[in-house]
Motif scaffolding. Structure first.
Motif, PDB file in Angstrom:
ATOM      1  N   THR A   1       0.913  -1.018  -0.010  1.00  0.00           N
ATOM      2  CA  THR A   1       0.141  -0.047  -0.033  1.00  0.00           C
ATOM      3  C   THR A   1       0.835   1.260   0.055  1.00  0.00           C
TER       4      THR A   1
ATOM      5  N   PRO B   1       1.204   5.230   1.056  1.00  0.00           N
ATOM      6  CA  PRO B   1       0.711   6.133   1.808  1.00  0.00           C
ATOM      7  C   PRO B   1       0.083   7.362   1.072  1.00  0.00           C
ATOM      8  N   THR B   2      -0.844   7.938   1.339  1.00  0.00           N
ATOM      9  CA  THR B   2      -1.478   9.173   0.744  1.00  0.00           C
ATOM     10  C   THR B   2      -1.090  10.282   1.855  1.00  0.00           C
ATOM     11  N   ASP B   3      -1.392  11.334   1.610  1.00  0.00           N
ATOM     12  CA  ASP B   3      -1.566  12.512   2.537  1.00  0.00           C
ATOM     13  C   ASP B   3      -2.732  12.862   2.957  1.00  0.00           C
TER      14      ASP B   3
ATOM     15  N   HIS C   1       2.004   2.356   9.685  1.00  0.00           N
ATOM     16  CA  HIS C   1       2.226   3.536   8.911  1.00  0.00           C
ATOM     17  C   HIS C   1       3.591   3.594   8.934  1.00  0.00           C
TER      18      HIS C   1
ATOM     19  N   ASP D   1       5.260   6.584   8.840  1.00  0.00           N
ATOM     20  CA  ASP D   1       5.891   7.354   9.633  1.00  0.00           C
ATOM     21  C   ASP D   1       5.579   7.232  11.039  1.00  0.00           C
TER      22      ASP D   1
ATOM     23  N   MET E   1      -2.337   3.307   9.150  1.00  0.00           N
ATOM     24  CA  MET E   1      -2.578   3.642   7.584  1.00  0.00           C
ATOM     25  C   MET E   1      -3.906   2.567   7.300  1.00  0.00           C
TER      26      MET E   1
ATOM     27  N   GLY F   1      -4.382   3.509   1.962  1.00  0.00           N
ATOM     28  CA  GLY F   1      -3.174   4.421   2.214  1.00  0.00           C
ATOM     29  C   GLY F   1      -3.441   5.664   2.781  1.00  0.00           C
ATOM     30  N   ASP F   2      -4.801   6.054   2.967  1.00  0.00           N
ATOM     31  CA  ASP F   2      -4.871   7.344   4.089  1.00  0.00           C
ATOM     32  C   ASP F   2      -4.359   6.899   5.448  1.00  0.00           C
ATOM     33  N   PHE F   3      -4.436   7.794   6.256  1.00  0.00           N
ATOM     34  CA  PHE F   3      -4.082   7.752   7.698  1.00  0.00           C
ATOM     35  C   PHE F   3      -4.846   8.133   8.646  1.00  0.00           C
TER      36      PHE F   3
END
Length: 174
Positions: A5, A7-9, A58, A60, A86, A90-92
């Motif tokens: 996956t 990750p998105t912002d 995630h 991060d 996550m 891919g959203d968080f």
């Protein structure tokens, strides 16, 4: 073969009255999830049961924070921690997690239980996000993974000690 996956912002928010609940076996494989977990993370129950709990990890999240969390839980303590997770897409989303070992009557570990709720935005912006960014920077600047974890963990414990007598005192003072 499963693809990774990306990750998105995009941040997902959920109601402070909702609790995400999961249980795992001793190897971290998910054995139970509630509907809130499935809805927020974007997975079906069938996709989650039997999967490693790290399915929502995630990138991060500093490794040092997970080391601290697992060291404490494996000593039999409950742990409260801020965690960036996550979703399947891919959203968080940020949570304030309460992780405990599940034990039989003799005190033997059977698995782990985690309840999570929406994280306090002020605590995230003022303390957690800057701290985690600093820890990730240390981890990324150290060439060897084992040394990177050790350096980041040392930085984490020094930060806690500079602000409070214990991790629990710090996390509950935020």
């Amino acid at each position: 073969m499963k693809t990774a996956t990306i990750p998105t912002d995009r941040e997902i928010f959920f109601d402070r009255d909702h609790f995400i609940v999961s249980k795992t076996d001793l190897k971290g494989r998910i054995t139970y999830v509630n509907r809130a977990f499935c809805k927020i993370a974007g997975f079906t129950e069938q996709e989650l049961i039997g999967a490693p709990h790290s399915i929502i990890r995630h990138p991060d999240m500093p490794r040092a924070v997970f080391k601290f969390l697992w060291d404490r839980v494996l000593e039999g303590h409950e742990v409260f921690a801020y965690v960036k997770n996550m979703t399947k897409s891919g959203d968080f989303y940020w949570v304030f997690a309460h992780v405990t070992p599940s034990c039989d009557p003799a005190g033997n570990f059977l698995g782990f239980h985690s309840n999570r709720r929406a994280a306090d935005r002020r605590v995230l912006s003022e303390t957690i996000i800057p701290l985690y960014a600093a820890l990730l920077k240390t981890e990324s600047e150290t060439p060897n993974a084992k040394q990177a974890l050790a350096a980041s963990y040392r930085q984490f414990t020094e930060t806690v000690q500079s602000k409070a007598r214990s991790y629990d005192e710090l996390v509950f003072s935020l």
